[in-house]
Design a protein around this motif. Structure first.
Motif, short mmCIF file in Angstrom:
data_model
loop_
_atom_site.label_atom_id
_atom_site.label_comp_id
_atom_site.label_asym_id
_atom_site.label_seq_id
_atom_site.Cartn_x
_atom_site.Cartn_y
_atom_site.Cartn_z
N THR A 283 -13.91 -2.68 0.48
CA THR A 283 -13.00 -2.67 -0.67
C THR A 283 -13.43 -1.69 -1.76
O THR A 283 -12.76 -1.59 -2.76
N ALA A 284 -14.53 -0.97 -1.54
CA ALA A 284 -15.05 -0.11 -2.60
C ALA A 284 -14.02 0.93 -3.05
O ALA A 284 -13.98 1.29 -4.21
N GLU A 285 -13.19 1.42 -2.15
CA GLU A 285 -12.21 2.43 -2.49
C GLU A 285 -10.82 1.83 -2.67
O GLU A 285 -9.84 2.54 -2.70
N ARG A 286 -10.74 0.51 -2.78
CA ARG A 286 -9.46 -0.17 -2.87
C ARG A 286 -9.38 -1.00 -4.14
O ARG A 286 -10.39 -1.38 -4.71
N VAL A 287 -8.17 -1.27 -4.55
CA VAL A 287 -7.95 -2.17 -5.68
C VAL A 287 -8.36 -3.56 -5.21
O VAL A 287 -8.04 -3.95 -4.09
N PRO A 288 -9.08 -4.33 -6.02
CA PRO A 288 -9.48 -5.67 -5.61
C PRO A 288 -8.29 -6.54 -5.22
O PRO A 288 -7.20 -6.40 -5.78
N GLU A 289 -8.50 -7.41 -4.25
CA GLU A 289 -7.45 -8.35 -3.83
C GLU A 289 -7.02 -9.20 -5.02
O GLU A 289 -7.81 -9.50 -5.90
N GLY A 290 -5.76 -9.57 -5.03
CA GLY A 290 -5.26 -10.46 -6.06
C GLY A 290 -4.90 -9.80 -7.38
O GLY A 290 -4.65 -10.47 -8.37
N VAL A 291 -4.85 -8.46 -7.41
CA VAL A 291 -4.51 -7.76 -8.64
C VAL A 291 -3.02 -7.40 -8.63
O VAL A 291 -2.52 -6.85 -7.66
N PHE A 292 -2.35 -7.75 -9.74
CA PHE A 292 -0.94 -7.43 -9.94
C PHE A 292 -0.84 -6.56 -11.18
O PHE A 292 -1.44 -6.88 -12.21
N VAL A 293 -0.11 -5.48 -11.09
CA VAL A 293 0.15 -4.63 -12.25
C VAL A 293 1.65 -4.66 -12.52
O VAL A 293 2.44 -4.32 -11.65
N ALA A 294 2.02 -5.13 -13.70
CA ALA A 294 3.43 -5.25 -14.10
C ALA A 294 4.21 -6.04 -13.05
O ALA A 294 5.35 -5.70 -12.72
N GLY A 295 3.58 -7.07 -12.50
CA GLY A 295 4.24 -7.93 -11.53
C GLY A 295 4.19 -7.42 -10.10
O GLY A 295 4.66 -8.09 -9.18
N LEU A 296 3.64 -6.25 -9.87
CA LEU A 296 3.57 -5.66 -8.53
C LEU A 296 2.20 -5.91 -7.94
O LEU A 296 1.18 -5.57 -8.55
N ASP A 297 2.14 -6.47 -6.74
CA ASP A 297 0.88 -6.75 -6.05
C ASP A 297 0.31 -5.44 -5.51
O ASP A 297 0.87 -4.81 -4.62
N VAL A 298 -0.81 -5.00 -6.10
CA VAL A 298 -1.47 -3.77 -5.64
C VAL A 298 -2.83 -4.08 -5.04
O VAL A 298 -3.58 -3.17 -4.68
#
Length: 170
Positions: free
Chosen positions: A16-31
């Motif tokens: 996951t080092a190069e990825r957005v951590p699991e469970g992160v939502f930005v403006a309601g969008l799951d990234v």
């Protein structure tokens, strides 16, 4: 057992080092779980949808796009990636709930001319009016001006309704 847990944690972090951590939502969008490039592309698309929403303002409505809104995606992605190894491992192991990050927008205050035309008014001095035998006084009236920077701050998260911030002008 401790060594095994450490290896699992290290493996989870490496993936996951190069990825957005699991469970992160930005403006309601799951990234969560997306690479930074994938998250950026998804947020570009999502932000364009957000910018097309109607915003009630000054007796009418407009959109963030019409007002020149520009999403601050880099800032949101920086906020998403600040967990460090402990937060990323906890998210990967399902030990942390989702995290919501707001997506802020910047505006060019020069695009607010149309709003200003609707809400601003010039100041008026008092005057003595004589009409035949009738003498009356028209009272002074303070002018008002749109506070453009304050409006840009009020619009930063694209609320559905904004009250135009006005300042009195003598």
């Amino acid at each position: 057992l401790v060594t095994s847990a450490g290896l699992v944690a290290a493996g989870a972090y490496a993936r996951t080092a190069e990825r957005v951590p699991e469970g992160v939502f930005v403006a309601g969008l799951d990234v969560g779980g997306l690479s930074e490039a994938e998250a950026r592309a998804a947020l570009e698309t999502h932000s364009q949808r957000l910018l097309s929403r109607r915003i009630r303002l000054a007796g009418g409505s407009t959109t963030g796009r019409a007002l020149g809104g520009v999403p601050r995606i880099d800032e949101a992605l920086d906020d998403a990636g600040t967990d460090g190894i402990v937060g990323r491992v906890a998210a990967k192991l399902g030990l942390r709930d989702h995290r919501s990050i707001a997506l802020a927008f910047d505006f060019d205050v020069r695009r607010f001319d149309g709003i200003a035309a609707q809400v601003e008014r010039p100041a008026r001095n008092a005057k003595l009016v004589v009409e035949g035998d009738v003498v009356r006084i028209e009272p002074a009236r303070a002018g008002r001006v749109l506070e453009r920077r304050a409006l840009a701050r009020a619009l930063a998260y694209l609320p559905p309704r904004v009250r135009a911030p006005l300042a009195n002008r003598p």
